[in-house]
Write a protein that holds these residues in place. Structure first.
Motif, PDB file in Angstrom:
ATOM      1  N   GLY A 163      58.490 -20.376  23.645  1.00 35.20           N
ATOM      2  CA  GLY A 163      58.199 -19.022  23.509  1.00 35.20           C
ATOM      3  C   GLY A 163      57.418 -18.516  24.679  1.00 35.20           C
ATOM      4  N   SER A 164      56.770 -17.495  24.243  1.00 29.40           N
ATOM      5  CA  SER A 164      56.122 -16.868  25.605  1.00 29.40           C
ATOM      6  C   SER A 164      54.636 -17.097  25.483  1.00 29.40           C
ATOM      7  CB  SER A 164      55.825 -15.113  24.982  1.00 29.40           C
ATOM      8  OG  SER A 164      57.340 -14.499  25.011  1.00 29.40           O
ATOM      9  N   VAL A 165      54.072 -17.416  26.682  1.00 30.23           N
ATOM     10  CA  VAL A 165      52.710 -17.848  27.010  1.00 30.23           C
ATOM     11  C   VAL A 165      51.993 -17.131  28.169  1.00 30.23           C
ATOM     12  CG1 VAL A 165      53.293 -20.607  26.250  1.00 30.23           C
ATOM     13  CG2 VAL A 165      53.736 -19.667  28.550  1.00 30.23           C
ATOM     14  N   ALA A 166      50.934 -17.111  27.920  1.00 26.25           N
ATOM     15  CA  ALA A 166      50.029 -16.499  28.919  1.00 26.25           C
ATOM     16  C   ALA A 166      49.324 -17.529  29.672  1.00 26.25           C
ATOM     17  CB  ALA A 166      48.698 -15.716  28.246  1.00 26.25           C
ATOM     18  N   ILE A 167      49.801 -17.314  31.162  1.00 24.60           N
ATOM     19  CA  ILE A 167      49.232 -18.197  32.110  1.00 24.60           C
ATOM     20  C   ILE A 167      48.049 -17.632  32.881  1.00 24.60           C
ATOM     21  CG2 ILE A 167      49.718 -19.928  34.143  1.00 24.60           C
ATOM     22  CD1 ILE A 167      52.643 -19.965  32.929  1.00 24.60           C
ATOM     23  N   ILE A 168      46.759 -17.976  33.064  1.00 25.23           N
ATOM     24  CA  ILE A 168      45.562 -17.214  33.581  1.00 25.23           C
ATOM     25  C   ILE A 168      44.710 -18.347  34.493  1.00 25.23           C
ATOM     26  CG2 ILE A 168      43.504 -15.990  33.296  1.00 25.23           C
ATOM     27  CD1 ILE A 168      44.665 -15.211  30.352  1.00 25.23           C
ATOM     28  N   LEU A 170      46.702 -13.344  36.262  1.00 23.28           N
ATOM     29  CA  LEU A 170      47.603 -13.790  34.936  1.00 23.28           C
ATOM     30  C   LEU A 170      48.963 -13.333  35.052  1.00 23.28           C
ATOM     31  CD1 LEU A 170      46.868 -11.348  32.145  1.00 23.28           C
ATOM     32  CD2 LEU A 170      45.492 -11.050  34.212  1.00 23.28           C
ATOM     33  N   LEU A 171      49.810 -14.017  34.253  1.00 20.82           N
ATOM     34  CA  LEU A 171      51.207 -13.659  34.020  1.00 20.82           C
ATOM     35  C   LEU A 171      51.599 -14.071  32.671  1.00 20.82           C
ATOM     36  CD1 LEU A 171      53.108 -16.283  34.360  1.00 20.82           C
ATOM     37  CD2 LEU A 171      52.843 -15.911  36.739  1.00 20.82           C
ATOM     38  N   VAL A 172      52.625 -13.726  32.285  1.00 22.10           N
ATOM     39  CA  VAL A 172      53.130 -14.014  30.973  1.00 22.10           C
ATOM     40  C   VAL A 172      54.669 -14.631  31.214  1.00 22.10           C
ATOM     41  CG1 VAL A 172      54.217 -13.190  28.371  1.00 22.10           C
ATOM     42  CG2 VAL A 172      51.771 -12.679  29.372  1.00 22.10           C
ATOM     43  N   ASN A 173      55.036 -15.551  30.520  1.00 27.86           N
ATOM     44  CA  ASN A 173      56.452 -15.903  30.672  1.00 27.86           C
ATOM     45  C   ASN A 173      56.963 -16.557  29.825  1.00 27.86           C
ATOM     46  OD1 ASN A 173      58.239 -16.573  33.308  1.00 27.86           O
ATOM     47  ND2 ASN A 173      58.278 -18.393  32.201  1.00 27.86           N
ATOM     48  N   ASP A 174      58.303 -16.672  29.621  1.00 28.24           N
ATOM     49  CA  ASP A 174      59.043 -17.207  28.542  1.00 28.24           C
ATOM     50  C   ASP A 174      59.347 -18.872  28.763  1.00 28.24           C
ATOM     51  OD1 ASP A 174      59.103 -15.239  26.746  1.00 28.24           O
ATOM     52  OD2 ASP A 174      60.898 -14.330  27.896  1.00 28.24           O
ATOM     53  N   CYS A 175      59.013 -19.696  27.803  1.00 28.10           N
ATOM     54  CA  CYS A 175      59.109 -21.039  28.134  1.00 28.10           C
ATOM     55  C   CYS A 175      60.530 -21.474  27.336  1.00 28.10           C
ATOM     56  CB  CYS A 175      58.053 -21.880  27.623  1.00 28.10           C
ATOM     57  SG  CYS A 175      56.796 -21.556  28.865  1.00 28.10           S
ATOM     58  N   PRO A 176      60.999 -22.705  27.478  1.00 28.00           N
ATOM     59  CA  PRO A 176      60.822 -23.657  28.447  1.00 28.00           C
ATOM     60  C   PRO A 176      61.154 -23.489  29.707  1.00 28.00           C
ATOM     61  CG  PRO A 176      62.678 -24.263  27.288  1.00 28.00           C
ATOM     62  CD  PRO A 176      62.547 -23.208  26.566  1.00 28.00           C
ATOM     63  N   LEU A 177      60.500 -24.089  30.650  1.00 28.10           N
ATOM     64  CA  LEU A 177      60.717 -23.899  32.201  1.00 28.10           C
ATOM     65  C   LEU A 177      61.179 -25.238  32.834  1.00 28.10           C
ATOM     66  CD1 LEU A 177      57.093 -22.359  32.514  1.00 28.10           C
ATOM     67  CD2 LEU A 177      58.856 -21.022  32.598  1.00 28.10           C
ATOM     68  N   LEU A 218      53.049 -20.987  39.325  1.00 25.96           N
ATOM     69  CA  LEU A 218      51.782 -21.494  39.781  1.00 25.96           C
ATOM     70  C   LEU A 218      51.422 -20.606  40.884  1.00 25.96           C
ATOM     71  CD1 LEU A 218      51.406 -25.100  38.767  1.00 25.96           C
ATOM     72  CD2 LEU A 218      50.540 -22.841  37.584  1.00 25.96           C
ATOM     73  N   ARG A 219      52.357 -20.290  41.884  1.00 21.65           N
ATOM     74  CA  ARG A 219      52.090 -19.852  42.925  1.00 21.65           C
ATOM     75  C   ARG A 219      51.875 -18.143  42.803  1.00 21.65           C
ATOM     76  NH1 ARG A 219      56.226 -23.653  45.031  1.00 21.65           N
ATOM     77  NH2 ARG A 219      57.898 -21.892  44.671  1.00 21.65           N
ATOM     78  N   GLN A 220      52.603 -17.956  41.924  1.00 21.47           N
ATOM     79  CA  GLN A 220      52.459 -16.376  41.484  1.00 21.47           C
ATOM     80  C   GLN A 220      51.049 -16.105  40.832  1.00 21.47           C
ATOM     81  OE1 GLN A 220      55.675 -14.121  39.814  1.00 21.47           O
ATOM     82  NE2 GLN A 220      57.168 -15.893  39.948  1.00 21.47           N
ATOM     83  N   VAL A 221      50.581 -16.888  40.016  1.00 22.95           N
ATOM     84  CA  VAL A 221      49.220 -16.640  39.234  1.00 22.95           C
ATOM     85  C   VAL A 221      48.272 -16.983  40.354  1.00 22.95           C
ATOM     86  CG1 VAL A 221      48.787 -18.944  38.452  1.00 22.95           C
ATOM     87  CG2 VAL A 221      48.357 -16.856  37.099  1.00 22.95           C
ATOM     88  N   ASP A 222      48.452 -17.799  41.340  1.00 24.93           N
ATOM     89  CA  ASP A 222      47.266 -17.861  42.195  1.00 24.93           C
ATOM     90  C   ASP A 222      47.426 -16.875  43.135  1.00 24.93           C
ATOM     91  OD1 ASP A 222      46.538 -20.529  41.654  1.00 24.93           O
ATOM     92  OD2 ASP A 222      47.981 -21.606  43.034  1.00 24.93           O
ATOM     93  N   SER A 223      48.600 -16.133  43.489  1.00 23.45           N
ATOM     94  CA  SER A 223      48.470 -15.074  44.349  1.00 23.45           C
ATOM     95  C   SER A 223      47.824 -13.916  43.506  1.00 23.45           C
ATOM     96  CB  SER A 223      50.072 -14.555  44.833  1.00 23.45           C
ATOM     97  OG  SER A 223      50.694 -14.087  43.657  1.00 23.45           O
ATOM     98  N   ALA A 224      47.799 -13.857  42.116  1.00 22.59           N
ATOM     99  CA  ALA A 224      47.160 -12.784  41.551  1.00 22.59           C
ATOM    100  C   ALA A 224      45.610 -13.051  41.510  1.00 22.59           C
ATOM    101  CB  ALA A 224      47.856 -12.864  40.240  1.00 22.59           C
ATOM    102  N   LEU A 225      45.467 -14.153  41.347  1.00 27.48           N
ATOM    103  CA  LEU A 225      43.992 -14.663  41.389  1.00 27.48           C
ATOM    104  C   LEU A 225      43.370 -14.238  43.090  1.00 27.48           C
ATOM    105  CD1 LEU A 225      41.520 -16.064  40.373  1.00 27.48           C
ATOM    106  CD2 LEU A 225      42.522 -18.304  41.095  1.00 27.48           C
ATOM    107  N   GLY A 234      35.263 -10.451  39.910  1.00 28.05           N
ATOM    108  CA  GLY A 234      34.834  -9.777  38.466  1.00 28.05           C
ATOM    109  C   GLY A 234      36.058  -8.899  37.655  1.00 28.05           C
ATOM    110  N   GLY A 235      37.106  -8.986  38.116  1.00 25.86           N
ATOM    111  CA  GLY A 235      38.447  -8.424  37.592  1.00 25.86           C
ATOM    112  C   GLY A 235      39.398  -9.345  37.316  1.00 25.86           C
ATOM    113  N   CYS A 236      40.715  -8.672  36.892  1.00 27.35           N
ATOM    114  CA  CYS A 236      41.773  -9.325  36.509  1.00 27.35           C
ATOM    115  C   CYS A 236      42.961  -8.652  37.415  1.00 27.35           C
ATOM    116  CB  CYS A 236      42.135  -9.205  35.260  1.00 27.35           C
ATOM    117  SG  CYS A 236      40.833 -10.031  34.170  1.00 27.35           S
ATOM    118  N   THR A 237      43.860  -9.561  37.869  1.00 27.59           N
ATOM    119  CA  THR A 237      44.921  -8.897  38.652  1.00 27.59           C
ATOM    120  C   THR A 237      46.345  -9.515  37.857  1.00 27.59           C
ATOM    121  OG1 THR A 237      44.033  -8.693  40.628  1.00 27.59           O
ATOM    122  CG2 THR A 237      46.520  -8.787  40.573  1.00 27.59           C
ATOM    123  N   TRP A 238      47.120  -8.540  37.535  1.00 20.44           N
ATOM    124  CA  TRP A 238      48.460  -9.046  36.813  1.00 20.44           C
ATOM    125  C   TRP A 238      49.530  -9.029  37.725  1.00 20.44           C
ATOM    126  CZ3 TRP A 238      50.243  -9.599  31.628  1.00 20.44           C
ATOM    127  CH2 TRP A 238      51.649  -9.288  31.528  1.00 20.44           C
TER     128      TRP A 238
END
Length: 378
Positions: A231-236, A330-337, A346-353, A362-366
């Protein structure tokens, strides 16, 4: 690890308790063997003597034998889907079946004594001893099961021996009590040794999949959970703001204490259906199922903001209040992967971080998992 007369049903680790109960239900060959011997012996005595008592006991043994085999087969069928509460129930079912079968064998010996049937007593007592030895060999991992089954097995023979006027029978009955205590000690030692081995095995497995300092799952455990998600999962991705100055000023012990408190707050944020992991240093990852569609992004942002807010609250280090902060990508993605897709996410969520850190922290990037586009979310 201590054991009372009846060892507790519940082991502190449900996974270990499940393994112990699984082992109880792997005894089908032994159960079939003693079933065949008991049915043969009891039916033979019933046919030879045509005694109503022997006949009733033979029927009870057959019914119990069939019931035990059915329970063993049904457990194997449902084992993978059982909850921890179900596992405890199935342990009680095994114990009840073992005790009922033992009582029937004990009753066979009792009836042989009543009838002064020496050959019958020899057959019945031989079956009882075989059953007793089998119980110790296959069920000693749960001493309470062995002790309850052997107690009801010996009780009718003990009573029958004490009812006889001859001293040797009475001495034999007393020896059964001593034998039961020997079984108790043997079961206790075997169970303790076996459970210690299981605990050591689980401890090693935990060390391989958990961070030693915080107790959180580590990178390998997080990746395994992500690959197994549906299903859909949030990865932060979470990175602490201002951790290094605290660590330098108050020392590594204070820094370690701070990381443990951070781990506790993040675990509370994700709840029982989510996962908080430490990737190393002051970097953490969150994984949580979210609803599909447009609502998924809102749920992920809510979780990321809650985590950032929780980590901005003061921490106490040796009664000294300390304030740090946190940034999140953070990002949201559909599984399985696939494996490649996991690395890309993981590279994408690291770039957002890192974008959130560059924006001042002190903030969030999507990040959009499909396009890779970044957007500050506050």
């Amino acid at each position: 690890m201590g054991h009372g007369l009846l060892s507790t049903f519940i082991h502190p680790n449900p996974a270990i308790r499940r393994e112990l109960v699984d082992l109880l239900y792997t005894s089908l060959p032994q159960v079939m063997s003693i079933n065949a011997a008991a049915i043969t012996g009891s039916v033979t005595l019933a046919i030879l003597h045509r005694d109503p008592g022997y006949i009733a006991i033979a029927i009870a043994i057959i019914v119990n034998a069939v019931g035990r085999v059915v329970s063993l087969l049904r457990y194997k069928q449902y084992a993978a889907r059982l909850s921890d509460r179900d596992v405890i129930l199935w342990e009680k079912v095994y114990a009840a079946g073992a005790a009922a079968f033992g009582l029937a064998l004990g009753a066979l010996t009792f009836r042989a004594f009543q009838l002064n049937d020496a050959p019958g007593a020899w057959i019945a007592f031989g079956l009882s001893m075989s059953y007793c030895v089998g119980m110790v060999s296959r069920a000693a991992i749960r001493p309470w099961v062995v002790l309850s089954a052997t107690a009801v097995l010996f009780a009718p023979t003990l009573i029958a021996g004490l009812m006889r006027p001859e001293l040797p029978y009475q001495l034999g009955a007393a020896m059964l009590v001593l034998f039961w205590f020997s079984i108790r000690e043997a079961s206790r030692h075997l169970s303790t040794a076996f459970i210690e081995r299981l605990e050591a095995k689980h401890a090693l497995a935990r060390q391989a999949n958990h961070d030693f300092l915080t107790g959180l799952p580590n990178r390998a455990a997080f990746l395994a959970a992500l690959e197994a998600a549906t299903g859909s999962v949030a990865i932060i991705a979470i990175d602490l703001d201002g951790f290094k100055p605290v660590n330098d000023r108050h020392g590594h012990h204070a820094g370690d204490d701070l990381l443990r408190q951070v781990a506790g707050r993040l675990s509370s944020c994700v709840g029982s259906d989510g996962l908080a992991a430490r990737f190393g240093g002051d970097e953490f990852m969150l994984l949580k199922p979210v609803a599909g569609g447009a609502q998924a992004r809102d749920e992920a942002l809510l979780l990321a903001r809650e985590a950032v807010r929780a980590l901005s609250m003061p921490f106490l280090l040796s009664d000294i209040p300390v304030i740090i902060g946190a940034s999140a990508g953070l990002l949201v993605n559909d599984c399985p992967l696939t494996d490649d897709a996991v690395d890309d996410l993981l590279r994408q969520v690291d770039s957002a971080l890192y974008a959130a850190k560059r924006a001042g922290g002190g903030g969030c990037t999507w990040v959009d998992a499909d396009t890779g586009a970044l957007r500050q979310a506050g």
